[in-house]
Each structure stands twice: as structure tokens, then as C-alpha cells.
Design a protein around this motif. Structure first.
Motif, PDB file in Angstrom:
ATOM      1  N   SER A  88      -4.259   3.575   0.450  1.00 32.57           N
ATOM      2  CA  SER A  88      -3.432   3.699   1.295  1.00 32.57           C
ATOM      3  C   SER A  88      -3.368   2.115   2.292  1.00 32.57           C
ATOM      4  CB  SER A  88      -3.588   4.967   2.623  1.00 32.57           C
ATOM      5  OG  SER A  88      -4.766   4.860   3.112  1.00 32.57           O
ATOM      6  N   GLY A  90      -6.337   1.415   8.717  1.00 35.14           N
ATOM      7  CA  GLY A  90      -5.274   1.651   8.148  1.00 35.14           C
ATOM      8  C   GLY A  90      -4.140   0.180   9.032  1.00 35.14           C
ATOM      9  N   LEU A 129       4.086   0.879   8.126  1.00 35.87           N
ATOM     10  CA  LEU A 129       4.074   1.341   7.595  1.00 35.87           C
ATOM     11  C   LEU A 129       5.089   2.830   7.955  1.00 35.87           C
ATOM     12  CD1 LEU A 129       1.733   3.736   7.038  1.00 35.87           C
ATOM     13  CD2 LEU A 129       1.273   3.637   9.072  1.00 35.87           C
ATOM     14  N   ALA A 159       0.872  -1.273   0.056  1.00 36.76           N
ATOM     15  CA  ALA A 159       0.530   0.028   0.201  1.00 36.76           C
ATOM     16  C   ALA A 159       0.656   0.744  -0.295  1.00 36.76           C
ATOM     17  CB  ALA A 159      -0.739   0.148   1.677  1.00 36.76           C
ATOM     18  N   LEU A 160       0.331   2.760   0.270  1.00 41.10           N
ATOM     19  CA  LEU A 160       1.170   3.285   0.164  1.00 41.10           C
ATOM     20  C   LEU A 160       2.011   3.986   1.020  1.00 41.10           C
ATOM     21  CD1 LEU A 160       1.551   6.393  -1.662  1.00 41.10           C
ATOM     22  CD2 LEU A 160      -0.413   7.641   0.182  1.00 41.10           C
ATOM     23  N   ASP A 161       2.517   4.011   1.745  1.00 40.59           N
ATOM     24  CA  ASP A 161       3.785   4.027   2.284  1.00 40.59           C
ATOM     25  C   ASP A 161       3.653   3.033   3.647  1.00 40.59           C
ATOM     26  OD1 ASP A 161       4.641   6.780   2.488  1.00 40.59           O
ATOM     27  OD2 ASP A 161       3.028   7.485   2.952  1.00 40.59           O
ATOM     28  N   GLY A 181      -9.929   3.711   6.148  1.00 42.32           N
ATOM     29  CA  GLY A 181      -7.997   3.631   6.029  1.00 42.32           C
ATOM     30  C   GLY A 181      -8.249   5.185   5.377  1.00 42.32           C
ATOM     31  N   ARG A 182      -7.364   6.048   5.432  1.00 43.78           N
ATOM     32  CA  ARG A 182      -7.110   7.731   4.347  1.00 43.78           C
ATOM     33  C   ARG A 182      -7.931   7.586   3.069  1.00 43.78           C
ATOM     34  NH1 ARG A 182      -2.661   6.443   6.436  1.00 43.78           N
ATOM     35  NH2 ARG A 182      -1.525   7.447   4.653  1.00 43.78           N
TER      36      ARG A 182
END
Length: 316
Positions: free
Chosen positions: A148, A117, A72, A18-20, A143-144
Motif C-alpha cells: 500500500s 500512507g 488513493l 501502490a495498492l489502490d 503504511g498499512r
């Protein structure tokens, strides 16, 4: 950590999930099988900065050739996650603890999983297990943004009809009332994520008399400003008596006296220092033990908790 609880592992692979968020596969340096674990377990990871961080195991408990963790990147953290993202690559070695589980999956017929998250990581192997057993379950995952949210495709592959992906920029907050009311009061509820989600889940479940288990990334608000008083800790194996001043923790006093006690987070969230209490009444201030476990008084987390009685006898 000490040698009896440490594992020397090597990175067998990493990928972005995922992102980051990066997933690391950790394998024994010399091959062989790793210690077994069950869904909900985590390991401590010693980073190159000296910071120790806890990460949930999110792979297959039946595969003892390696552990999988997802990390993360925390831009406002103390540097542990950044080091893992920037410095840990295939073949690199890392020291971790043997798995510990303070978030066990209990037997049940119906489950509600609530994730926020990176809190999805301990829930992923739980979901795979209950799905394989044919239990009734649902996941409500916030999640955001969609980008993410780690493991979205893996979760849909288990059973897309039971997976509710709820990115905040599209859906707002998780509808806890709807999720819990649909499942019914007999469902087992598991929640992991940021403190606002866990706090809201605790209130919603308490209002309904539902069983809730949580895992936190940060200490919970105990709701008052406790007054610290001095007390004595007695060590069962030696009979040694140690005074714990009002301004120091039990763990600090134990380590200074040369008592062998494992520690990691020192904020009552990881459970590393959990210690059996043979007599005395602990003043629990941790974020690991359930209310029922705290009420028994037979164990405590001495990194943050104290004593309501003049003396505690610890099984050390």
C-alpha cells in the motif's frame, strides 16, 4: 474555482504506484507550459461527480509540461477518488486549479520527513530537492502494508540509507521519539498523513521545541466546542457591510451577497479561500495556518473561522 484560476488539462498517462493508488499525469490540452510550483503545492481537481478534491503535486517542479498527482481510492469517501480511478483515462479532460502552496519547504540544514500512507505525495518532491542540495535528511514512512506504500522504489532510488519504510503489519507505528531524537532539536520536521500521526508528531515536536510543518487531509480537533456569535464583515473594495449570523459561515454570507471568493473544501483544510484581514481579530478554526500565522491576525480562512471582534475588515 473560476475561469481565472482554472486549467483545462488532459490525462497524458496513468499508472498504479501502490495498492489502490493511481498516479495521473496531467498535461495542457493545447501544449505549452503550466504555471510553476514548488514542493508542497497542491491543486484542486473537479471530478465528474461535482466534488472538488485537493491533491499534492508529486512530480518534478522543473518539468512544466505536466503535473503528476497520486490518488488513493477511498471506498468510504464521497465518490471523488472512485470517479478518478474508474472514469479518468488517457486523453480524458479534467478541470484543475492553479497550484497553491500552504506546505512550503523552508531552508534548513537538516530535515525529518514523517509520512503516513498517501501523505508521502507532498514529501516526495521535497526529499528530491533537499537530497539534490546536499542537506541532511531522513524519511520515516508508515503504511498499512508494503503493497500500500506508494513510491517506495522512487524513494530508495534517492538514497536508500535515509529511507525507513515502516509497514504497520511488520513494524507497528513509527517511532517518533527515536526519529526526532536522532535528528536533534534544530531539524525541520515535515509531516503529512492521517490525523493520529499528525497529532502525535505535534505533541512530540512540542515536547522538544522542534519546528514542525504539517498538511492535513481532514480538519484537526480544535479541542473545544466554540460558541458562535453574530458579527459584521466589511468589504474593503466596496465598503459593504454584511452581517454573519451565528448559524452561518462567512463564506456562505459572502457568496450569497455576490462577493467573489474562491472556495473548495469548506472545512478549513485546503486553503483555497484564504483572505487577508485588514482590521479586526479573527477567531481561527482552520487546519492550514500555523500558530504563528494565526497569531499575526492578518489572514484567515473564512469557510470555518469567525471573529472575536464585532467587525472584520476583509481585503475583498
Amino acid at each position: 474555482m473560476n475561469g481565472s484560476t482554472e486549467l483545462q488539462l488532459a490525462v497524458g498517462g496513468r499508472r498504479a504506484v501502490a495498492l489502490d493508488v493511481a498516479e495521473f499525469e496531467l498535461r495542457p490540452v493545447d501544449g505549452g507550459e503550466l504555471p510553476e510550483w514548488q514542493p508542497g503545492a497542491h491543486i484542486d481537481v473537479v471530478t465528474g461527480t461535482g466534488i472538488v478534491r485537493q491533491y499534492s503535486l508529486c512530480g518534478d517542479p522543473g518539468d512544466r509540461s505536466g503535473y503528476r498527482i497520486a490518488v488513493l481510492r477511498q471506498p468510504r469517501g464521497r465518490g471523488g477518488s472512485a470517479w478518478l480511478h474508474e472514469r479518468l483515462n488517457d486523453g480524458d479532460r479534467v478541470v484543475v486549479s492553479i497550484p497553491r502552496n500552504h506546505f512550503p519547504l523552508e531552508a534548513g540544514r537538516r530535515y525529518v520527513f514523517l509520512a503516513g500512507g498517501i501523505g508521502i505525495t507532498p514529501l516526495l518532491p521535497m526529499i528530491r530537492q533537499v537530497a539534490a542540495e546536499g542537506s541532511d535528511w531522513s524519511l520515516h514512512y508508515g503504511g498499512r502494508t508494503r503493497a500500500s506504500m506508494a513510491y517506495a522504489d522512487d524513494l530508495r532510488a534517492v538514497d536508500a540509507s535515509r529511507v525507513h519504510l515502516l509497514p504497520f503489519d511488520e513494524c507497528g507505528l513509527i517511532d517518533l521519539d527515536g526519529a526526532l531524537d536522532e535528528a536533534g532539536p534544530q531539524a525541520h520536521v515535515y509531516c503529512c498523513g492521517p490525523e493520529p500521526l499528525i497529532g502525535a508528531a505535534e505533541k512530540a515536536c512540542a515536547d522538544r521545541g522542534m519546528r514542525l510543518r504539517t498538511e492535513r487531509f481532514s480538519p484537526k480537533d480544535i479541542g473545544f466546542s466554540p460558541v458562535n456569535s453574530p458579527f459584521t464583515v466589511r468589504i474593503a473594495s466596496t465598503g459593504a457591510e454584511l452581517m454573519v449570523p451565528a448559524d452561518r459561515s462567512i463564506v456562505e454570507v459572502l457568496i450569497e451577497a455576490g462577493v467573489d471568493v474562491l472556495t473548495s473544501c469548506e472545512e478549513g483544510t485546503c486553503g483555497t479561500c484564504e483572505t487577508a484581514v485588514l482590521s479586526g481579530d479573527p477567531d481561527h478554526r482552520d487546519s492550514v495556518l500555523t500558530e504563528e500565522e494565526q497569531a499575526t491576525g492578518d489572514r484567515m480562512l473564512p469557510c470555518v473561522s469567525r471573529s472575536r471582534t464585532p467587525e472584520l475588515l476583509l481585503d475583498l
